[in-house]
Design a protein around this motif. Structure first.
Motif, PDB file in Angstrom:
ATOM      1  N   MET A  86      10.401  29.357  46.462  1.00 27.69           N
ATOM      2  CA  MET A  86      10.322  27.931  46.130  1.00 27.69           C
ATOM      3  C   MET A  86       8.887  27.417  46.220  1.00 27.69           C
ATOM      4  O   MET A  86       8.448  26.608  45.405  1.00 27.69           O
ATOM      5  N   VAL A  87       8.150  27.904  47.206  1.00 24.34           N
ATOM      6  CA  VAL A  87       6.744  27.498  47.344  1.00 24.34           C
ATOM      7  C   VAL A  87       5.938  28.074  46.176  1.00 24.34           C
ATOM      8  O   VAL A  87       5.105  27.380  45.564  1.00 24.34           O
ATOM      9  N   ALA A  88       6.211  29.338  45.826  1.00 24.22           N
ATOM     10  CA  ALA A  88       5.477  29.971  44.722  1.00 24.22           C
ATOM     11  C   ALA A  88       5.750  29.232  43.407  1.00 24.22           C
ATOM     12  O   ALA A  88       4.830  28.981  42.625  1.00 24.22           O
ATOM     13  N   LEU A  89       7.003  28.874  43.170  1.00 21.13           N
ATOM     14  CA  LEU A  89       7.339  28.148  41.934  1.00 21.13           C
ATOM     15  C   LEU A  89       6.648  26.787  41.903  1.00 21.13           C
ATOM     16  O   LEU A  89       6.169  26.343  40.857  1.00 21.13           O
ATOM     17  N   THR A  90       6.552  26.145  43.054  1.00 24.02           N
ATOM     18  CA  THR A  90       5.897  24.830  43.134  1.00 24.02           C
ATOM     19  C   THR A  90       4.393  24.965  42.871  1.00 24.02           C
ATOM     20  O   THR A  90       3.822  24.193  42.091  1.00 24.02           O
ATOM     21  N   LEU A  91       3.772  25.943  43.502  1.00 20.68           N
ATOM     22  CA  LEU A  91       2.322  26.123  43.318  1.00 20.68           C
ATOM     23  C   LEU A  91       2.008  26.572  41.885  1.00 20.68           C
ATOM     24  O   LEU A  91       1.014  26.134  41.290  1.00 20.68           O
ATOM     25  N   ALA A  92       2.879  27.430  41.340  1.00 17.83           N
ATOM     26  CA  ALA A  92       2.652  27.891  39.959  1.00 17.83           C
ATOM     27  C   ALA A  92       2.743  26.701  39.010  1.00 17.83           C
ATOM     28  O   ALA A  92       1.937  26.565  38.080  1.00 17.83           O
ATOM     29  N   ARG A  93       3.701  25.823  39.253  1.00 21.05           N
ATOM     30  CA  ARG A  93       3.845  24.638  38.403  1.00 21.05           C
ATOM     31  C   ARG A  93       2.591  23.755  38.496  1.00 21.05           C
ATOM     32  O   ARG A  93       2.046  23.321  37.482  1.00 21.05           O
ATOM     33  N   CYS A  94       2.126  23.509  39.721  1.00 22.27           N
ATOM     34  CA  CYS A  94       0.931  22.662  39.902  1.00 22.27           C
ATOM     35  C   CYS A  94      -0.295  23.322  39.286  1.00 22.27           C
ATOM     36  O   CYS A  94      -1.136  22.643  38.684  1.00 22.27           O
ATOM     37  N   ALA A  95      -0.404  24.651  39.437  1.00 20.51           N
ATOM     38  CA  ALA A  95      -1.559  25.354  38.869  1.00 20.51           C
ATOM     39  C   ALA A  95      -1.528  25.258  37.347  1.00 20.51           C
ATOM     40  O   ALA A  95      -2.554  25.010  36.710  1.00 20.51           O
ATOM     41  N   LEU A  96      -0.329  25.406  36.753  1.00 22.47           N
ATOM     42  CA  LEU A  96      -0.249  25.324  35.292  1.00 22.47           C
ATOM     43  C   LEU A  96      -0.526  23.906  34.811  1.00 22.47           C
ATOM     44  O   LEU A  96      -1.101  23.708  33.740  1.00 22.47           O
ATOM     45  N   GLU A  97      -0.129  22.910  35.615  1.00 17.98           N
ATOM     46  CA  GLU A  97      -0.438  21.530  35.229  1.00 17.98           C
ATOM     47  C   GLU A  97      -1.954  21.313  35.258  1.00 17.98           C
ATOM     48  O   GLU A  97      -2.503  20.624  34.419  1.00 17.98           O
ATOM     49  N   LYS A  98      -2.620  21.912  36.232  1.00 20.27           N
ATOM     50  CA  LYS A  98      -4.063  21.689  36.354  1.00 20.27           C
ATOM     51  C   LYS A  98      -4.870  22.531  35.361  1.00 20.27           C
ATOM     52  O   LYS A  98      -5.806  22.036  34.748  1.00 20.27           O
ATOM     53  N   PHE A  99      -4.473  23.796  35.196  1.00 24.48           N
ATOM     54  CA  PHE A  99      -5.323  24.698  34.400  1.00 24.48           C
ATOM     55  C   PHE A  99      -4.796  24.917  32.986  1.00 24.48           C
ATOM     56  O   PHE A  99      -5.529  25.397  32.126  1.00 24.48           O
ATOM     57  N   GLY A 100      -3.525  24.603  32.761  1.00 21.77           N
ATOM     58  CA  GLY A 100      -2.944  24.753  31.425  1.00 21.77           C
ATOM     59  C   GLY A 100      -2.996  26.192  30.941  1.00 21.77           C
ATOM     60  O   GLY A 100      -3.158  27.130  31.719  1.00 21.77           O
ATOM     61  N   GLY A 101      -2.868  26.360  29.629  1.00 26.54           N
ATOM     62  CA  GLY A 101      -2.972  27.702  29.056  1.00 26.54           C
ATOM     63  C   GLY A 101      -1.651  28.214  28.533  1.00 26.54           C
ATOM     64  O   GLY A 101      -0.637  28.145  29.211  1.00 26.54           O
ATOM     65  N   ASP A 102      -1.671  28.730  27.300  1.00 30.47           N
ATOM     66  CA  ASP A 102      -0.476  29.348  26.720  1.00 30.47           C
ATOM     67  C   ASP A 102      -0.523  30.859  26.869  1.00 30.47           C
ATOM     68  O   ASP A 102       0.479  31.534  26.649  1.00 30.47           O
ATOM     69  N   SER A 103      -1.693  31.377  27.204  1.00 32.55           N
ATOM     70  CA  SER A 103      -1.811  32.808  27.487  1.00 32.55           C
ATOM     71  C   SER A 103      -2.521  32.943  28.834  1.00 32.55           C
ATOM     72  O   SER A 103      -3.248  32.034  29.261  1.00 32.55           O
ATOM     73  N   MET A 104      -2.324  34.074  29.469  1.00 32.88           N
ATOM     74  CA  MET A 104      -2.991  34.286  30.755  1.00 32.88           C
ATOM     75  C   MET A 104      -4.503  34.279  30.586  1.00 32.88           C
ATOM     76  O   MET A 104      -5.236  33.818  31.460  1.00 32.88           O
ATOM     77  N   THR A 105      -4.972  34.765  29.453  1.00 38.20           N
ATOM     78  CA  THR A 105      -6.424  34.764  29.211  1.00 38.20           C
ATOM     79  C   THR A 105      -6.950  33.333  29.304  1.00 38.20           C
ATOM     80  O   THR A 105      -7.967  33.061  29.955  1.00 38.20           O
ATOM     81  N   GLU A 106      -6.230  32.418  28.658  1.00 35.03           N
ATOM     82  CA  GLU A 106      -6.670  31.022  28.640  1.00 35.03           C
ATOM     83  C   GLU A 106      -6.563  30.403  30.045  1.00 35.03           C
ATOM     84  O   GLU A 106      -7.500  29.749  30.528  1.00 35.03           O
ATOM     85  N   THR A 107      -5.437  30.657  30.713  1.00 27.96           N
ATOM     86  CA  THR A 107      -5.225  30.079  32.048  1.00 27.96           C
ATOM     87  C   THR A 107      -6.296  30.581  33.025  1.00 27.96           C
ATOM     88  O   THR A 107      -6.899  29.803  33.761  1.00 27.96           O
ATOM     89  N   VAL A 108      -6.518  31.899  33.020  1.00 30.45           N
ATOM     90  CA  VAL A 108      -7.469  32.474  33.977  1.00 30.45           C
ATOM     91  C   VAL A 108      -8.897  32.000  33.657  1.00 30.45           C
ATOM     92  O   VAL A 108      -9.685  31.726  34.561  1.00 30.45           O
TER      93      VAL A 108
END
Ligand SMILES: Cc1cc2nc3c(=O)[nH]c(=O)nc-3n(C[C@H](O)[C@H](O)[C@H](O)COP(=O)(O)O)c2cc1C
Length: 390
Positions: A355-377
């Motif tokens: 549950m913590v991982a899903l929450t942090l992943a959601r917040c990270a995706l909101e902050k960094f965005g990206g449709d591919s891992m290349t873009e997100t990273v």
């Protein structure tokens, strides 16, 4: 946006989970996902069911040639026990004589509140969904969130702080928690062997007397950069999101971030983590004397380890049942008993990691965005650079 759903009943054919919003190009390590599921099944004080089941995630969509493709991920966890329940819980009409009624609601479980709410004459269908068997589906999608976070250098693990009357004092280091993860045998997932033995003795006591135990686990998210979550709106605060995520787990009745509970009884000068500036630090050169805040200030991650504790009530299915009432006769009877765990703190910790991982992943995706891992990273690394030069 990262979203997930689960479906399935405790003794139904399978659990199903959906996870949407994972960027394309994330490698899915099936062995890692299955090991997370195995970890949720471990711990001293679990019931017989854990022995008949060895969960594996059967991924149905969203992953091809070992990597995510940006489409929703769906997966299935087979219930090995289904063969013994097909006739009692058929999808079709079936034979009503084979039905396994739960005739008297268990105090502390969802039985009575659920039967009243769904207008069902007894509690079978209530416990089928309220049961923490559902948390296995969360662990499966949580494992994918963990794989995503690992690409950003973030790890999430847990350990047990207390069971019943036995408590491990002090803070446990990340290295000790990491060492627990490497164990192939999970007892109570406690970082101190002597305290773990006392915990085991406590579980043995309740096993003998037909009682049950609760306890406290701590989830630690390591290497989380400052800046996830925000105070800008009430429902975007990281502390609120973490609390809701962990509290949503079956039997968790309180959540604490950092030293939140003790802090309420101490003066500010002892609680707050003083700030320094050193050359050697991590994401930035700012440093802290300690981490009573548990890595979150103002609803934002502050760059320290995120520490979230979940407080579990004792399991409500008791071999020496409490008083209840028969659903049909309304006469006083003992509450129903069905094979059950007596202590689940280590397993609940693993579910809370998800549950913590899903929450942090959601917040990270909101902050960094990206449709591919290349873009997100790439976006993530750009932000790390910005922090370094702050
Ligand atoms: C990993 C895990 C395993 C659990 N196993 C059992 C169990 O075997 N028997 C039981 O009565 N409750 C068990 N529970 C707790 C119930 O699912 C929970 O108390 C019930 O659904 C009612 O929800 P509530 O306690 O959140 O109000 C378990 C909880 C967790 C987290």
């Amino acid at each position: 946006m990262l979203r997930y759903f689960t479906a399935g009943e405790s003794h139904g054919e399978a659990l199903v989970a959906f996870l949407s919003g994972v960027p394309a190009g994330l490698k899915i390590d099936q062995a890692f996902v299955d090991r997370e599921l195995w970890r949720r099944q471990q711990g001293y004080g679990r019931g017989g069911r854990m022995k008949i089941e060895r969960d594996t995630a059967h991924i149905l969509s969203g992953v091809r040639h070992g990597s995510t493709i940006g489409s929703p991920i769906s997966l299935q966890l087979e219930n090995r026990d289904w063969k013994n329940w097909q006739e009692s819980l058929p999808v079709g009409d079936g034979d009503p004589a084979r039905h396994k009624r739960v005739a008297s609601p268990r105090p502390g479980h969802a039985d009575l509140a659920g039967a009243l709410k769904y207008n069902l004459p007894e509690a079978r269908y209530i416990l089928e969904r309220a049961s923490a068997r559902e948390s296995a589906a969360r662990v499966a999608v949580g494992a994918i969130a963990k794989l995503f976070l690992r690409e950003l250098g973030i790890d999430v693990l847990s350990h047990v702080v207390a069971t019943g009357s036995v408590t491990l004092p002090g803070e446990v280091s990340w290295e000790s928690i990491r060492a627990l993860y490497d164990r192939d045998e999970v007892l109570l997932n406690c970082a101190d062997a002597e305290v773990e033995q006392l915990m085991k003795d406590d579980v043995d006591k309740v096993l003998k007397t037909g009682d049950s135990l609760g306890g406290v686990f701590e989830v630690v998210a390591h290497n989380v950069p400052p800046g996830l979550g925000t105070y800008a709106q009430w429902d975007e605060r990281l502390d609120g999101l973490l609390a809701a995520a962990v509290m949503s787990l079956q039997a968790v009745k309180a959540v604490e971030i950092g030293s939140g509970v003790a802090a309420a009884f101490m003066s500010g000068s002892r609680v707050h983590d003083e700030i320094g500036y050193t050359a050697k630090s991590g994401f930035t050169s700012f440093s802290r004397t300690h981490n009573n805040a548990g890595g979150v200030e103002g609803g934002i991650s502050n760059g320290e380890e995120i520490r979230v504790r979940g407080y579990l009530k004792p399991i409500s299915t008791l071999r020496r049942p409490l008083q209840s009432v028969d659903f049909s006769t309304r006469e006083p009877v003992k509450a129903a008993y069905e094979r059950s765990d007596v202590c689940v703190v280590p397993a609940a910790g693993v579910a809370a990691e998800a549950m913590v991982a899903l929450t942090l992943a959601r917040c990270a995706l909101e902050k960094f965005g990206g449709d591919s891992m290349t873009e997100t990273v790439r976006n993530f690394n750009g932000y790390l650079q910005q922090l370094k030069t702050y």
